[in-house]
Motif scaffolding. Structure first.
Motif, PDB file in Angstrom:
ATOM      1  N   ILE A 174     -66.067  33.262 -46.118  1.00  0.00           N
ATOM      2  CA  ILE A 174     -66.168  32.154 -45.171  1.00  0.00           C
ATOM      3  C   ILE A 174     -67.513  31.443 -45.281  1.00  0.00           C
ATOM      4  CG2 ILE A 174     -66.962  33.707 -43.305  1.00  0.00           C
ATOM      5  CD1 ILE A 174     -65.334  31.844 -41.370  1.00  0.00           C
ATOM      6  N   ARG A 175     -67.440  30.127 -45.368  1.00  0.00           N
ATOM      7  CA  ARG A 175     -68.674  29.345 -45.356  1.00  0.00           C
ATOM      8  C   ARG A 175     -69.243  29.373 -43.954  1.00  0.00           C
ATOM      9  NH1 ARG A 175     -71.132  25.068 -42.229  1.00  0.00           N
ATOM     10  NH2 ARG A 175     -72.826  24.246 -43.519  1.00  0.00           N
ATOM     11  N   THR A 176     -70.545  29.645 -43.871  1.00  0.00           N
ATOM     12  CA  THR A 176     -71.254  29.620 -42.600  1.00  0.00           C
ATOM     13  C   THR A 176     -72.447  28.682 -42.719  1.00  0.00           C
ATOM     14  OG1 THR A 176     -72.510  31.559 -43.307  1.00  0.00           O
ATOM     15  CG2 THR A 176     -70.588  31.952 -41.914  1.00  0.00           C
ATOM     16  N   ASN A 177     -73.009  28.319 -41.575  1.00  0.00           N
ATOM     17  CA  ASN A 177     -74.267  27.571 -41.617  1.00  0.00           C
ATOM     18  C   ASN A 177     -75.418  28.581 -41.686  1.00  0.00           C
ATOM     19  OD1 ASN A 177     -74.729  28.486 -38.987  1.00  0.00           O
ATOM     20  ND2 ASN A 177     -73.975  26.613 -38.041  1.00  0.00           N
ATOM     21  N   ASN A 178     -76.628  28.122 -41.411  1.00  0.00           N
ATOM     22  CA  ASN A 178     -77.787  29.014 -41.548  1.00  0.00           C
ATOM     23  C   ASN A 178     -78.161  29.732 -40.253  1.00  0.00           C
ATOM     24  OD1 ASN A 178     -78.666  26.758 -40.232  1.00  0.00           O
ATOM     25  ND2 ASN A 178     -80.079  26.091 -41.840  1.00  0.00           N
ATOM     26  N   SER A 179     -77.256  29.782 -39.283  1.00  0.00           N
ATOM     27  CA  SER A 179     -77.506  30.513 -38.041  1.00  0.00           C
ATOM     28  C   SER A 179     -77.443  32.015 -38.304  1.00  0.00           C
ATOM     29  CB  SER A 179     -76.463  30.129 -36.981  1.00  0.00           C
ATOM     30  OG  SER A 179     -76.433  31.082 -35.938  1.00  0.00           O
ATOM     31  N   ALA A 180     -78.532  32.692 -37.985  1.00  0.00           N
ATOM     32  CA  ALA A 180     -78.573  34.149 -38.183  1.00  0.00           C
ATOM     33  C   ALA A 180     -77.482  34.839 -37.362  1.00  0.00           C
ATOM     34  CB  ALA A 180     -79.953  34.691 -37.805  1.00  0.00           C
ATOM     35  N   ALA A 181     -77.268  34.358 -36.132  1.00  0.00           N
ATOM     36  CA  ALA A 181     -76.281  34.987 -35.252  1.00  0.00           C
ATOM     37  C   ALA A 181     -74.870  34.859 -35.810  1.00  0.00           C
ATOM     38  CB  ALA A 181     -76.353  34.366 -33.857  1.00  0.00           C
ATOM     39  N   LEU A 182     -74.520  33.686 -36.339  1.00  0.00           N
ATOM     40  CA  LEU A 182     -73.163  33.496 -36.861  1.00  0.00           C
ATOM     41  C   LEU A 182     -72.948  34.270 -38.152  1.00  0.00           C
ATOM     42  CD1 LEU A 182     -72.361  29.742 -36.116  1.00  0.00           C
ATOM     43  CD2 LEU A 182     -71.667  31.781 -34.865  1.00  0.00           C
ATOM     44  N   ASN A 183     -73.976  34.337 -38.967  1.00  0.00           N
ATOM     45  CA  ASN A 183     -73.844  35.141 -40.189  1.00  0.00           C
ATOM     46  C   ASN A 183     -73.665  36.621 -39.852  1.00  0.00           C
ATOM     47  OD1 ASN A 183     -74.282  33.614 -42.941  1.00  0.00           O
ATOM     48  ND2 ASN A 183     -75.553  32.573 -41.432  1.00  0.00           N
ATOM     49  N   GLU A 184     -74.416  37.086 -38.851  1.00  0.00           N
ATOM     50  CA  GLU A 184     -74.262  38.474 -38.415  1.00  0.00           C
ATOM     51  C   GLU A 184     -72.879  38.692 -37.820  1.00  0.00           C
ATOM     52  OE1 GLU A 184     -76.272  41.790 -35.404  1.00  0.00           O
ATOM     53  OE2 GLU A 184     -77.121  39.780 -35.525  1.00  0.00           O
ATOM     54  N   MET A 185     -72.401  37.730 -37.054  1.00  0.00           N
ATOM     55  CA  MET A 185     -71.086  37.841 -36.430  1.00  0.00           C
ATOM     56  C   MET A 185     -69.992  38.060 -37.471  1.00  0.00           C
ATOM     57  SD  MET A 185     -68.954  34.879 -34.381  1.00  0.00           S
ATOM     58  CE  MET A 185     -67.161  34.926 -34.408  1.00  0.00           C
ATOM     59  N   PHE A 186     -69.987  37.238 -38.516  1.00  0.00           N
ATOM     60  CA  PHE A 186     -68.912  37.352 -39.501  1.00  0.00           C
ATOM     61  C   PHE A 186     -69.058  38.596 -40.369  1.00  0.00           C
ATOM     62  CE2 PHE A 186     -68.314  32.891 -38.324  1.00  0.00           C
ATOM     63  CZ  PHE A 186     -66.946  32.923 -38.081  1.00  0.00           C
TER      64      PHE A 186
END
Length: 331
Positions: A174-186
């Protein structure tokens, strides 16, 4: 027949022409043109905001300040536009707040999954003490913070199938942005998060570099991700805000009256765009469905929230719980 006064015409005309030219030059020198850059297509609500902003600024300054809009990343990707605004190459930038996470890591608290219970909750935080403090923080980086328009709730699209339970995300690239929280979430959900600039996303989806992405529905719509994605699942896992900021030196060079126009119009344009986002959501979803996307709303959000709760703990461990406390208090 002689005309005795005719010879005087040329000498009189020269000063008159010079005066007209001087007046025109003064008007030209007095006019200020501002370059306004954003990454979205010109069919997106971000462009509607920019156009509203440009129209009102020109009107209220009697044309002394004009705004030229550069949509769709014409002046670079988000990071390049932000850097350009700090240096003065770009005058005004509109971008996702996640894109200043590196400069102002405290904004990560606003990007945590499921921290906002509603749009109204988000607006209250962004327009209140927390938001005003963040706008002031932009000055530390050479920018004048002007407002927080809406990007919207983020939802997952993919080409594998509907997302209903946390387990459905497992294994997705999944493509994510550079948000640390969203990257950790996925990562917690067992997906393979891959941060990519939005300018590269369509091609990445088309070629299979990634098979999923998560964005608010206006972005999915305006970037035509429905052409390379089959399923849209309304996970609403994170509320995503934009920011508008202006080069601080350029802002300070304006007259006090012009500065007030910029501030006022930015706030009004923010409210205008937020309302458009609400009003158009149903029609955008209907159009995506008509284009062929399968849309599901039967998402177990409680299960998702429980599965990614540790992202809040990670933020608290780095930055304390002050931001989270203030956000929750605004419910």
């Amino acid at each position: 027949m002689r005309f005795p006064f005719a010879p005087l015409a040329a000498p009189l005309a020269a000063p008159l022409v010079a005066a007209v030219l001087l007046a025109s030059a003064s008007v030209s020198l007095a006019a200020t043109e501002l370059k306004f850059a954003h990454a979205a297509p010109d069919t997106d609500l971000q462009q509607a905001l920019a156009e509203h902003f440009a129209d009102e600024v020109a009107k209220r300054t009697d044309g002394e300040v004009t705004v030229k809009i550069f949509p769709h990343g014409q002046l670079g990707n988000d990071q390049q536009m932000i850097s350009g605004t700090r240096s003065g190459i770009v005058d005004i930038v509109m971008s996702g707040l996640n894109n200043v996470d590196g400069l102002m890591p405290q904004v990560g608290g606003l990007l945590l999954p499921y921290i906002f219970t509603s749009r109204e909750h988000a607006y209250k935080v962004l327009d209140g003490e927390v938001g005003q403090s963040l706008l002031a923080d932009f000055e530390d980086f050479g920018m004048k913070g002007l407002g927080f328009p809406e990007n919207g709730y983020r939802n997952i699209t993919n080409s594998r199938g509907p997302i209903r339970e946390p387990e459905d995300v497992r294994g997705l690239n999944i493509r994510t942005n550079n948000s640390a929280a969203l990257n950790e979430m996925f990562a917690l959900l067992g997906a393979n998060p891959q941060p990519l600039p939005v300018s590269e996303l369509y091609t990445a989806l088309e070629t299979g570099v990634v098979d999923a992405q998560e964005h608010p529905i206006p972005i999915t719509h305006s970037f035509h991700y429905d052409e390379v994605q089959d399923y849209l699942s309304m996970t609403e896992h994170s509320y995503s805000m934009l920011f508008i900021a202006m080069n601080l030196k350029k802002f300070n060079a304006l007259t006090p009256e012009q500065q007030q126009v910029i501030v006022d119009v930015a706030q009004e344009a923010t409210a205008y765009q937020r309302q458009m986002s609400i009003d158009k959501e149903a029609s955008i979803l209907a159009d995506l469905k008509e284009r062929g996307m399968e849309i599901n709303t039967d998402v177990d959000k409680a299960a998702f929230q429980a599965a990614v709760a540790s992202t809040w703990d990670s933020y608290k461990a780095k930055f304390g719980d002050d931001m989270i406390t203030k956000i929750l208090a605004a419910q």
